[in-house]
Design a protein around this motif. Sequence first.
Motif, short mmCIF file in Angstrom:
data_model
loop_
_atom_site.label_atom_id
_atom_site.label_comp_id
_atom_site.label_asym_id
_atom_site.label_seq_id
_atom_site.Cartn_x
_atom_site.Cartn_y
_atom_site.Cartn_z
N LEU A 193 -5.98 4.40 -4.93
CA LEU A 193 -6.10 5.52 -3.97
C LEU A 193 -7.51 5.59 -3.41
O LEU A 193 -7.70 5.95 -2.25
N HIS A 235 -5.55 2.42 -12.71
CA HIS A 235 -5.14 1.58 -11.57
C HIS A 235 -4.86 2.45 -10.34
O HIS A 235 -5.25 2.10 -9.23
N LEU A 236 -4.19 3.58 -10.57
CA LEU A 236 -3.87 4.51 -9.47
C LEU A 236 -5.15 5.04 -8.83
O LEU A 236 -5.28 5.11 -7.60
N LEU A 256 -1.99 -11.40 -7.32
CA LEU A 256 -2.78 -12.02 -8.39
C LEU A 256 -2.79 -13.54 -8.23
O LEU A 256 -3.82 -14.18 -8.49
N ARG A 297 -7.81 -5.64 -10.89
CA ARG A 297 -7.03 -6.81 -11.35
C ARG A 297 -6.69 -6.72 -12.84
O ARG A 297 -5.57 -7.02 -13.23
N THR A 348 -9.39 3.04 -2.69
CA THR A 348 -9.43 2.05 -1.60
C THR A 348 -8.78 2.61 -0.34
O THR A 348 -9.31 2.48 0.76
N VAL A 349 -7.62 3.25 -0.50
CA VAL A 349 -6.89 3.79 0.64
C VAL A 349 -7.72 4.88 1.33
O VAL A 349 -7.87 4.89 2.55
N TRP A 354 -13.14 -4.21 -7.96
CA TRP A 354 -12.18 -5.31 -7.73
C TRP A 354 -11.67 -5.84 -9.06
O TRP A 354 -10.46 -6.01 -9.27
N LEU A 363 -2.30 2.87 -16.16
CA LEU A 363 -1.62 3.34 -14.95
C LEU A 363 -2.51 4.27 -14.12
O LEU A 363 -2.68 4.06 -12.92
N PHE A 364 -3.09 5.28 -14.78
CA PHE A 364 -3.88 6.24 -14.03
C PHE A 364 -5.21 5.64 -13.55
O PHE A 364 -5.71 6.01 -12.49
N ARG A 395 0.82 -1.21 0.00
CA ARG A 395 0.00 0.00 0.00
C ARG A 395 0.86 1.27 0.00
O ARG A 395 0.60 2.21 -0.75
N ASP A 405 -10.61 3.52 3.24
CA ASP A 405 -10.19 2.83 4.47
C ASP A 405 -9.89 3.80 5.59
O ASP A 405 -10.14 3.51 6.76
N TYR A 406 -9.31 4.95 5.28
CA TYR A 406 -8.76 5.80 6.34
C TYR A 406 -9.54 7.09 6.59
O TYR A 406 -9.35 7.71 7.63
#
Lengths: 144, 132
Positions: free
Chosen positions: B91, B86-87, A105, B35, B93-94, B31, B83-84, A44, B97-98
């Motif tokens: 982020l 996935h990013l 994965l 992946r 998810t993070v 999810w 990339l962006f 993370r 969570d917080y």
Amino acid sequence: MKDVREALMVGRNSEGKLVRRPLSPHLQAYNMLRMSSASSIFHRITGVALGAGTLLLTLWLVTAATSDAAFAFTQGLLGSWLGLLILFGFTFALFYHFCNGIRHLSWDAGKGFELTEMHRNGTIVIAAAVVLTVAFWVIGFLVW
Amino acid sequence: MSNDTPSIHIMRSKLGRAQGLGSAKSGLHHWWAQRLTAIALLPLVLYFLASLLILAGASRAQVGAYIGEPWNTVLFLALIAALFYHLSLGLQTVIEDYVHVEGKRLATLLVVKGGIILLALASAVSVLKLAL
């Protein structure tokens, strides 16, 4: 308790008493030096760090598309000692996130989940990240 | 039993509770997308790192000529998209969570996701400008 979801937050402790379950992730509940928690939180942390690193990718592309002076600024920034240090950290974070991502994965596919396997493939991931980072920079300095 | 001891008052079947929580139809999308972009990024990141080695110390003209090759343009655009995306998912998810306060969470998500979209567009437009 009014909300139906609250019902799922109740469990029994070892004495059989009803208690509110801790929320997850709940950092103080884990030993952060164990392979399971350490490799997870490091995945993370490197992910967020790589997110900050994409600012450099964007800066590099935008200045390359803008002007010689702008591109020279980026080259000066990335070529400085601090810039190279940041790039070194960026590549290590990338290789770790890459290798541990493959590990995730494989877990998604239901493989490598046993405790002994999890410890072994976690060690392999850390070793591979270190070796790949060093190899990348050796090749980088050779071709530069 | 004191008032702060939690207890269950709700009499409800397991099916009823599961339906009350909603189905996994749209929840699975995040999810699955995380992946798929991860798998797409495996070869794309290796390509990007190889490109960095090829372009180590390259001048602006050399960078432009490299990115201007049709396949390199395509691969850079694919890299930027995966990339962006996935990013953004990571982020999200993070943050979820917080950041526990709902308004603050929504605001953080909007700012971060908006910023990521702008960065992705700036990167893609720059690649196209170098190529075209």
